[in-house]
Design a protein around this motif. Structure first.
Motif, mmCIF file in Angstrom:
data_model
loop_
_atom_site.group_PDB
_atom_site.id
_atom_site.type_symbol
_atom_site.label_atom_id
_atom_site.label_comp_id
_atom_site.label_asym_id
_atom_site.label_seq_id
_atom_site.Cartn_x
_atom_site.Cartn_y
_atom_site.Cartn_z
ATOM 1 N N TYR A 14 17.944 22.656 -17.336
ATOM 2 C CA TYR A 14 19.367 23.011 -17.289
ATOM 3 C C TYR A 14 20.084 22.530 -18.551
ATOM 4 C CZ TYR A 14 24.179 23.330 -15.635
ATOM 5 O OH TYR A 14 25.508 23.630 -15.506
ATOM 6 N N GLU A 15 19.735 21.345 -19.004
ATOM 7 C CA GLU A 15 20.381 20.778 -20.193
ATOM 8 C C GLU A 15 19.943 21.496 -21.472
ATOM 9 O OE1 GLU A 15 22.796 18.581 -19.974
ATOM 10 O OE2 GLU A 15 22.511 18.504 -17.796
ATOM 11 N N ILE A 16 18.766 22.100 -21.459
ATOM 12 C CA ILE A 16 18.208 22.741 -22.652
ATOM 13 C C ILE A 16 18.527 24.229 -22.719
ATOM 14 C CG2 ILE A 16 16.042 23.323 -23.834
ATOM 15 C CD1 ILE A 16 14.901 20.717 -22.557
ATOM 16 N N ASP A 17 18.369 24.920 -21.588
ATOM 17 C CA ASP A 17 18.504 26.389 -21.579
ATOM 18 C C ASP A 17 19.010 26.832 -20.210
ATOM 19 O OD1 ASP A 17 18.188 29.172 -21.580
ATOM 20 O OD2 ASP A 17 16.276 29.102 -22.641
ATOM 21 N N GLU A 18 20.333 27.000 -20.085
ATOM 22 C CA GLU A 18 20.926 27.357 -18.793
ATOM 23 C C GLU A 18 20.422 28.701 -18.277
ATOM 24 O OE1 GLU A 18 25.163 26.926 -18.150
ATOM 25 O OE2 GLU A 18 25.200 25.323 -19.639
ATOM 26 N N HIS A 19 20.210 29.643 -19.180
ATOM 27 C CA HIS A 19 19.756 30.970 -18.746
ATOM 28 C C HIS A 19 18.355 30.892 -18.133
ATOM 29 C CE1 HIS A 19 19.733 35.293 -18.513
ATOM 30 N NE2 HIS A 19 18.542 35.294 -19.073
ATOM 31 N N LEU A 20 17.468 30.172 -18.773
ATOM 32 C CA LEU A 20 16.120 30.005 -18.230
ATOM 33 C C LEU A 20 16.173 29.215 -16.923
ATOM 34 C CD1 LEU A 20 13.112 30.536 -18.544
ATOM 35 C CD2 LEU A 20 12.966 28.499 -20.006
ATOM 36 N N TRP A 21 17.050 28.209 -16.862
ATOM 37 C CA TRP A 21 17.244 27.447 -15.628
ATOM 38 C C TRP A 21 17.658 28.380 -14.499
ATOM 39 C CZ3 TRP A 21 21.672 27.098 -12.689
ATOM 40 C CH2 TRP A 21 21.649 26.158 -11.656
ATOM 41 N N LEU A 22 18.588 29.296 -14.794
ATOM 42 C CA LEU A 22 19.057 30.243 -13.793
ATOM 43 C C LEU A 22 17.909 31.140 -13.311
ATOM 44 C CD1 LEU A 22 21.366 31.472 -12.157
ATOM 45 C CD2 LEU A 22 21.881 32.914 -14.136
ATOM 46 N N GLU A 23 17.117 31.651 -14.233
ATOM 47 C CA GLU A 23 15.973 32.495 -13.862
ATOM 48 C C GLU A 23 15.000 31.742 -12.960
ATOM 49 O OE1 GLU A 23 14.225 33.945 -17.475
ATOM 50 O OE2 GLU A 23 15.908 35.290 -17.892
ATOM 51 N N GLU A 24 14.720 30.507 -13.313
ATOM 52 C CA GLU A 24 13.792 29.700 -12.507
ATOM 53 C C GLU A 24 14.392 29.387 -11.135
ATOM 54 O OE1 GLU A 24 10.621 28.873 -13.116
ATOM 55 O OE2 GLU A 24 10.806 30.086 -14.939
ATOM 56 N N THR A 25 15.678 29.118 -11.095
ATOM 57 C CA THR A 25 16.357 28.838 -9.823
ATOM 58 C C THR A 25 16.300 30.055 -8.914
ATOM 59 O OG1 THR A 25 17.792 27.193 -10.867
ATOM 60 C CG2 THR A 25 18.553 28.154 -8.792
ATOM 61 N N ILE A 26 16.511 31.221 -9.457
ATOM 62 C CA ILE A 26 16.445 32.458 -8.672
ATOM 63 C C ILE A 26 15.033 32.658 -8.129
ATOM 64 C CG2 ILE A 26 16.549 34.985 -8.837
ATOM 65 C CD1 ILE A 26 18.930 34.539 -10.814
ATOM 66 N N LYS A 27 14.029 32.404 -8.954
ATOM 67 C CA LYS A 27 12.630 32.527 -8.499
ATOM 68 C C LYS A 27 12.367 31.580 -7.323
ATOM 69 C CE LYS A 27 10.615 33.765 -12.970
ATOM 70 N NZ LYS A 27 9.772 33.259 -14.072
ATOM 71 N N LEU A 28 12.855 30.351 -7.452
ATOM 72 C CA LEU A 28 12.659 29.374 -6.376
ATOM 73 C C LEU A 28 13.368 29.798 -5.093
ATOM 74 C CD1 LEU A 28 13.040 26.035 -8.375
ATOM 75 C CD2 LEU A 28 10.933 26.951 -7.372
ATOM 76 N N LEU A 29 14.558 30.318 -5.225
ATOM 77 C CA LEU A 29 15.295 30.781 -4.045
ATOM 78 C C LEU A 29 14.574 31.946 -3.377
ATOM 79 C CD1 LEU A 29 18.929 30.542 -5.436
ATOM 80 C CD2 LEU A 29 18.017 29.275 -3.468
ATOM 81 N N LYS A 30 14.121 32.899 -4.179
ATOM 82 C CA LYS A 30 13.420 34.060 -3.624
ATOM 83 C C LYS A 30 12.115 33.663 -2.952
ATOM 84 C CE LYS A 30 15.317 37.695 -6.525
ATOM 85 N NZ LYS A 30 15.047 38.715 -7.557
ATOM 86 N N ALA A 31 11.468 32.648 -3.484
ATOM 87 C CA ALA A 31 10.206 32.171 -2.907
ATOM 88 C C ALA A 31 10.443 31.175 -1.769
ATOM 89 C CB ALA A 31 9.350 31.521 -3.991
ATOM 90 N N ASN A 32 11.714 30.899 -1.482
ATOM 91 C CA ASN A 32 12.094 29.959 -0.431
ATOM 92 C C ASN A 32 11.546 28.549 -0.696
ATOM 93 O OD1 ASN A 32 13.632 29.436 1.823
ATOM 94 N ND2 ASN A 32 11.953 29.817 3.255
ATOM 95 N N HIS A 33 11.483 28.164 -1.964
ATOM 96 C CA HIS A 33 11.052 26.820 -2.351
ATOM 97 C C HIS A 33 12.296 25.948 -2.544
ATOM 98 C CE1 HIS A 33 7.060 28.526 -4.085
ATOM 99 N NE2 HIS A 33 7.022 28.375 -2.773
ATOM 100 N N LEU A 34 13.018 25.772 -1.469
ATOM 101 C CA LEU A 34 14.311 25.107 -1.535
ATOM 102 C C LEU A 34 14.205 23.644 -1.937
ATOM 103 C CD1 LEU A 34 15.917 26.684 1.662
ATOM 104 C CD2 LEU A 34 15.890 27.556 -0.683
ATOM 105 N N GLU A 35 13.105 23.009 -1.597
ATOM 106 C CA GLU A 35 12.930 21.590 -1.909
ATOM 107 C C GLU A 35 12.804 21.343 -3.412
ATOM 108 O OE1 GLU A 35 9.074 23.535 -1.732
ATOM 109 O OE2 GLU A 35 10.702 23.482 -0.282
ATOM 110 N N GLU A 36 12.496 22.387 -4.197
ATOM 111 C CA GLU A 36 12.341 22.241 -5.650
ATOM 112 C C GLU A 36 13.629 22.534 -6.421
ATOM 113 O OE1 GLU A 36 8.819 24.073 -7.376
ATOM 114 O OE2 GLU A 36 7.991 24.294 -5.346
#
Length: 167
Positions: A14-36
């Motif tokens: 998040y501190e380095i690349d917000e856009h990439l952070w957002l993409e990874e967050t969306i992937k985690l949400l879609k995969a239901n990996h909420l703990e990550e």
């Protein structure tokens, strides 16, 4: 986190690349990996999104009010600028209609006096105080002048159990 280097946490990303952070967050949400999830930054981003939406619709409404005041009260410039002002009003109204939700409409109603005062201050500055006929608080008329910008209809939604709710 499959898409990010194992040496880099989501918080660090998040501190380095917000856009990439957002993409990874969306992937985690879609995969239901909420703990990550990086909940702290996710909450911050969602709050910022809400503030941006409110600022955007408030700005559009202020633009509408500015141009309505100029159109109605700056008669000496009207013959030169009325077409431009009318076109601006139409454009800002169209944009506002596309952005408006029930929640944002209620926000604008609540903030109308403040938005009107900001628009009034702008018009006073623009006209160099030449207009002595400007209404200091014309909120009833201002509300009518939104013209075509109405609250979205309540939506009937169904939750995962099939129960319907009106929003």
């Amino acid at each position: 986190m499959q898409g990010v280097s194992s040496n880099l946490s989501l918080k660090e990303l998040y501190e380095i690349d917000e856009h990439l952070w957002l993409e990874e967050t969306i992937k985690l949400l879609k995969a239901n990996h909420l703990e990550e999830l990086d909940l702290e930054n996710l909450i911050e981003e969602l709050e910022n999104l809400g503030r941006r939406d409110k600022a955007k619709v408030a700005s559009l409404l202020e633009q509408i009010i500015r141009h309505l005041l100029l159109l109605q009260y700056w008669t000496e410039e009207s013959q030169y600028n009325s077409g431009h002002w009318k076109a601006e009003i139409r454009g800002f109204r169209n944009q506002l209609k596309r952005q408006l939700t029930t929640n944002l409409y209620q926000f604008l109603e609540k903030e109308l006096a403040s938005i009107y005062n900001d628009a009034l201050g702008y018009v006073i500055d623009k006209t160099e105080g030449k207009l002595d006929n400007l209404p200091q608080q014309d909120l009833r008329n201002c509300h009518k002048q939104w013209h075509g910008v109405t609250a979205p209809r309540a939506k009937q939604l169904h939750d995962k159990h099939g129960n319907s709710r009106t929003f």
